[in-house]
Design a protein around this motif. Structure first.
Motif, short mmCIF file in Angstrom:
data_model
loop_
_atom_site.label_atom_id
_atom_site.label_comp_id
_atom_site.label_asym_id
_atom_site.label_seq_id
_atom_site.Cartn_x
_atom_site.Cartn_y
_atom_site.Cartn_z
N ALA A 50 2.49 1.64 -3.38
CA ALA A 50 1.50 2.02 -4.39
C ALA A 50 1.20 3.51 -4.30
O ALA A 50 1.08 4.19 -5.32
CB ALA A 50 0.23 1.20 -4.19
N ARG A 51 1.07 4.02 -3.07
CA ARG A 51 0.83 5.46 -2.91
C ARG A 51 2.00 6.28 -3.46
O ARG A 51 1.81 7.30 -4.10
CB ARG A 51 0.60 5.80 -1.44
CG ARG A 51 -0.76 5.38 -0.89
CD ARG A 51 -1.04 6.04 0.44
NE ARG A 51 -0.06 5.65 1.45
CZ ARG A 51 -0.19 4.59 2.25
NH1 ARG A 51 -1.26 3.80 2.13
NH2 ARG A 51 0.73 4.31 3.14
N GLY A 52 3.22 5.81 -3.19
CA GLY A 52 4.40 6.54 -3.67
C GLY A 52 4.49 6.58 -5.19
O GLY A 52 4.97 7.56 -5.76
N SER B 165 -2.08 1.21 -8.39
CA SER B 165 -2.88 0.36 -7.52
C SER B 165 -1.99 -0.64 -6.77
O SER B 165 -0.85 -0.91 -7.17
CB SER B 165 -3.92 -0.42 -8.34
OG SER B 165 -3.27 -1.35 -9.18
N ALA C 259 0.83 -1.21 0.00
CA ALA C 259 0.00 0.00 0.00
C ALA C 259 0.86 1.26 0.00
O ALA C 259 0.58 2.22 -0.72
CB ALA C 259 -0.93 -0.02 1.21
N GLU C 260 1.93 1.25 0.79
CA GLU C 260 2.79 2.43 0.86
C GLU C 260 3.53 2.65 -0.46
O GLU C 260 3.65 3.78 -0.94
CB GLU C 260 3.79 2.26 2.01
CG GLU C 260 4.61 3.50 2.31
CD GLU C 260 5.40 3.38 3.59
OE1 GLU C 260 6.36 4.16 3.76
OE2 GLU C 260 5.07 2.51 4.42
N GLY D 200 1.72 6.12 -7.19
CA GLY D 200 0.45 6.55 -7.77
C GLY D 200 -0.22 5.49 -8.60
O GLY D 200 -0.88 5.79 -9.61
#
Length: 410
Positions: free
Chosen positions: A212-214, A218, A209-210, A216
């Motif tokens: 993926a956020r970095g 999924s 999740a981390e 941008g």
């Protein structure tokens, strides 16, 4: 050239056991050189095809017609470029009394070559070739091996600068050419960003999740990127061991860049001086030491785990084979100390013993079933040599046969 006697002996042991043997490993790790040594020592004729050579590709345009008459050892290099060859090999090796053995070399794991590996189910054995280890280059070169990594050209380069330049070129070529050839439509720049981010999470538990956020993207996308890099042997995943205990346990794998030299290139570490002052020096040492221990004990990936509980207690490396459980803690210090976490791992996991692999020069007992072992002398240590012999189960097997014989004679 650094001799690779351990790998040569293992491949030669597999060839009489299976009509097809696959040597798998990352690009430029020495598969072609090893196959040439096998062919030179093979008792009979040998033929080689390199699927990156246009002439050899043309020779295999009608693969069955080209391969069927061959005898002796047939070497097919870069087989991941033509996975459709596997069903043809199945037909050839299923002939009555086949006269050929096939040695195929590939830069992708069986999971990425699923169609091919399924076609040859029961007819193929795999050998994983990784970079140099200290038993091949000598304990005196341990620091150079750690800094530069185990790829032959990186390790044998004249200077640290030359080694770094080779590793940087390898990363570019891998992303821009090799990944697309495996059939993955991941943009090179995206995968490079992911790989560099992953280097900063080296030796940590997977947090998709981390990442993926970095990036941008999924969570499914970053998991796919991880699987691509793992399948191409440039990233490794150490799975968590799960026990039926009251403690809540970590269930995500730990992720490592497979080669310490590639890790350092991705982190921008240019020399040993830079490495010793870098925030990730401890994590780099951990991954390097875990690989060395696994190699020394001949442990397969399916036998290696880590263990961690959310409420306290963890173990860097747990090797399980049959009823035996060996634990290893990695400490980049010359004077390791016993911790509560070590006692927790001993008790909860029921370890036979726990060895603390450290950066010093001396071995010494640290407590009941706990011993400090220097990484630089790993191959010399009587305890690890003894464990490596006992770990195979040969002694136990001989005792069992002797007991059965005695009962039959009595």
């Amino acid at each position: 050239m650094v001799p690779r006697a351990r790998h040569l002996a293992q491949v030669e042991r597999l060839l009489p056991l299976s009509p097809v043997v696959a040597i798998l490993g990352a690009r430029q790790v020495g598969k072609t050189t090893l196959a040439r040594q096998v062919a030179e020592r093979f008792d009979g004729p040998s033929t080689r095809f390199d699927l990156e050579d246009p002439d050899d590709l043309a020779r295999l345009a009608e693969a069955k017609l080209a391969l069927a008459p061959l005898r002796g050892l047939v070497v097919i290099d870069e087989v991941q470029r033509r996975p459709e060859l596997f069903p043809i090999l199945r037909v050839l090796v299923d002939r009555p009394d086949p006269d050929a053995r096939f040695l195929v070399l590939g830069s992708a794991s069986p999971s990425l070559l699923r169609q091919g590996s399924e076609s040859l189910a029961g007819r193929i054995l795999f050998h994983h070739l990784d970079g140099f280890a200290t038993d091949e280059v000598g304990a005196g070169a341990l620091d150079v091996l750690w800094c530069r990594g185990g790829f032959p050209r990186a390790f044998l380069a004249d200077t640290d600068g030359d080694s770094l330049a080779w590793r940087q070129a390898f990363i570019r070529t891998f992303l821009e050419r090799d990944v697309p050839q495996l059939g993955f439509g991941v943009p090179a720049m995206t995968l490079e960003r992911f790989w560099r981010m992953l280097a900063h999470y080296h030796a940590q538990t997977w947090n998709g999740a981390e990442l993926a956020r970095g990036l941008g993207v999924s969570g499914g996308a970053v998991r796919r990127y991880l699987d691509v890099l793992t399948g191409a042997f440039v990233v490794t995943q150490l799975l968590p061991w799960q026990e039926n205990i009251a403690r809540r346990q970590v269930r995500s794998p730990k992720v490592y860049v497979a080669d310490s030299g590639l890790l350092h290139a991705l982190l921008g570490i240019r020399s040993a001086h830079d490495l010793h002052g870098h925030p990730k020096v401890g994590a780099s040492w951990e991954g390097f030491a875990i690989r060395e221990v696994a190699i020394r004990l001949g442990a397969q990936a399916s036998e290696c785990f880590f263990w961690a509980a959310h409420t306290g207690g963890d173990l860097d490396l747990l090797i399980i084979r049959g009823a035996r459980r060996l634990g290893f803690e990695i400490k980049r210090t010359s004077s390791p100390r016993v911790t509560r976490s070590m006692h927790a791992a001993l008790d909860v996991l029921g370890l036979d013993r726990l060895d603390v692999i450290h950066a010093g020069e001396h071995s010494f007992p640290m407590g009941e079933r706990i011993r400090a072992v220097p990484l630089a002398r790993l191959a010399e240590e009587i305890v690890l040599t003894y464990l490596a012999a006992r770990f195979t189960g040969e002694d136990r097997h001989r005792r069992r046969l002797a007991k059965i014989t005695a009962l039959e004679e009595g």
